[in-house]
Design an enzyme around this catalytic site. Structure first.
Site, mmCIF file in Angstrom:
data_model
loop_
_atom_site.group_PDB
_atom_site.id
_atom_site.type_symbol
_atom_site.label_atom_id
_atom_site.label_comp_id
_atom_site.label_asym_id
_atom_site.label_seq_id
_atom_site.Cartn_x
_atom_site.Cartn_y
_atom_site.Cartn_z
ATOM 1 N N GLU A 135 0.842 -1.210 0.000
ATOM 2 C CA GLU A 135 0.000 0.000 0.000
ATOM 3 C C GLU A 135 0.879 1.263 0.000
ATOM 4 O O GLU A 135 0.615 2.223 -0.731
ATOM 5 C CB GLU A 135 -0.901 0.001 1.246
ATOM 6 C CG GLU A 135 -1.768 1.262 1.326
ATOM 7 C CD GLU A 135 -2.376 1.505 2.697
ATOM 8 O OE1 GLU A 135 -2.915 0.557 3.308
ATOM 9 O OE2 GLU A 135 -2.320 2.664 3.157
ATOM 10 N N SER A 163 -0.238 -10.445 7.446
ATOM 11 C CA SER A 163 -1.109 -9.271 7.427
ATOM 12 C C SER A 163 -0.665 -8.272 8.487
ATOM 13 O O SER A 163 -0.610 -8.581 9.680
ATOM 14 C CB SER A 163 -2.556 -9.726 7.684
ATOM 15 O OG SER A 163 -3.276 -8.740 8.354
ATOM 16 N N SER A 164 -0.321 -7.035 8.034
ATOM 17 C CA SER A 164 0.221 -6.069 8.995
ATOM 18 C C SER A 164 -0.843 -5.638 9.996
ATOM 19 O O SER A 164 -0.544 -5.391 11.156
ATOM 20 C CB SER A 164 0.820 -4.864 8.275
ATOM 21 O OG SER A 164 -0.172 -4.100 7.676
#
Ligand code: F3S
Length: 345
Positions: free
Chosen positions: A126, A223-224
């Site tokens: 992102e 997944s952060s």
């Protein structure tokens, strides 16, 4: 375990749910489609989409001319869109609207000659995509990194600064950065672009962690936002388990605790949350059954008496007015002297 609480905000956020739906629609219309990177950070969902005909690739160079492509909720930099257009690839753009808004902000800032600063993880897709919509963006993970940059920047402040954040950042990281820029930079533009779905999930997880003796955070370790949820929970709760699916849950670890909270990252599908919840509910029912059957056993071990029963007891005391008798019941028996007889019939 007596109490099981599941966070209302657990699971797919709006952006992720939209991207999965778009991919399913695209695959229903066409069997051979491409995704730039895994659509979401969840192996089960990715596997399912692969089985439906989605090929995951690392970059546009691996996509055949004219093939259909889905862009995931993290978004992509402008260059990628330009390249896909030049290759004649139809694009299903599942960039989350909140991420697309950041693209607009940084593009506009860059067009006006401003220095864009992104608070986030430089390697995160992102963040890379956001940086791809402006020129020369600086990316810092936290206030410490930002401070080093601003020290040099203060000496030579050629450009005004525009500050944005990765959508999944936390207040703990963002607030000191925002305050630093406010203090150090004149004409700074500051956009708090942390996603409120993330804020809600984080604050609900924190409050559950404060109330529970153990927390289960469901989500892929890649997944952060799941990793951050687990970190936040650990600050408030001594037992935090990050699992990606129900099979990884070792119920023995939580069987002795009174309350368990469940939350899940934005890429965790509802069916995995349900599996974990069902498994924990089973554990809870078993614990209740064990408690109940122990109470039954206790009750059964104590005799009850009914009027008219003939019983045998042990005399435990004699006074001038009564005889005390242990009948093996909850209550001691008393025989008034007036009712006492030594006649065995
Ligand atoms: Fe979008 Fe927020 Fe989810 S930015 S992808 S709704 S975490």
């Amino acid at each position: 375990m007596k109490k099981l609480m599941v966070a209302k905000s657990a699971g797919f956020c709006f952006g992720v749910s939209r991207s999965v739906k778009m991919a399913e629609e695209m695959l229903a219309a066409e069997q051979n489609c491409y995704s730039l990177g895994e659509l979401i950070h969840n192996d089960d969902v990715v596997q399912h989409l692969r089985s439906e005909g989605l090929t995951v690739v690392d970059g546009p160079e691996q996509i055949p001319q004219g093939a259909s492509v889905i862009i995931r909720s993290h978004g992509e930099g402008k260059e990628v869109y330009d390249r896909l257009a030049a290759m004649g690839c139809p694009v299903a753009d599942a960039t989350c609207v909140k991420v697309a808004k950041i693209h607009e902000i940084v593009k506009d800032a860059s067009d006006r000659g401003r220095q864009v600063i992104i608070i986030g993880a430089p390697e995160h897709p992102e963040v890379r995509a956001i940086a791809g919509w402006c020129i020369g963006a600086k990316i810092f993970r936290n206030e410490a990194e930002l401070t080093v940059f601003l020290e040099e920047w203060k000496e030579n402040p050629q450009k005004p600064v525009t500050l944005v954040s990765q959508t999944t950042s936390t207040d703990r990281i963002w607030t000191p950065c925002r305050e630093k820029v406010k203090k150090e930079c004149t004409n700074a533009e500051i956009f708090d672009t942390i996603c409120n779905a993330t804020c809600m999930r984080q604050s609900e997880a924190q409050s559950l962690a404060e109330q529970c003796e153990a927390m289960i955070v469901i989500g892929d370790r890649k997944s952060s936002n799941t990793t951050r949820l687990a970190e936040l929970c650990r600050a408030h709760c001594p037992l935090v388990y990050n699992i990606s699916r129900a099979e990884e849950l070792d119920r023995r670890k939580v069987s002795g605790v009174a309350s368990v909270g469940i939350t899940a990252g934005a890429s965790t599908p509802g069916w995995i949350i349900k599996e974990v919840k069902d498994k924990m509910s089973e554990e809870m029912n078993n614990a209740m059954e064990i408690e109940e059957s122990f109470a039954d056993m206790l009750e059964k071990s104590i005799k009850t008496l009914n009027t008219g029963d003939k019983v045998t007891g042990v005399v435990t005391g004699i006074t001038a007015t009564e005889v005390n008798v242990d009948l093996g019941t909850k209550h001691a028996g008393y025989i008034p002297v007036s009712e006492l007889t030594d006649d065995p019939t």
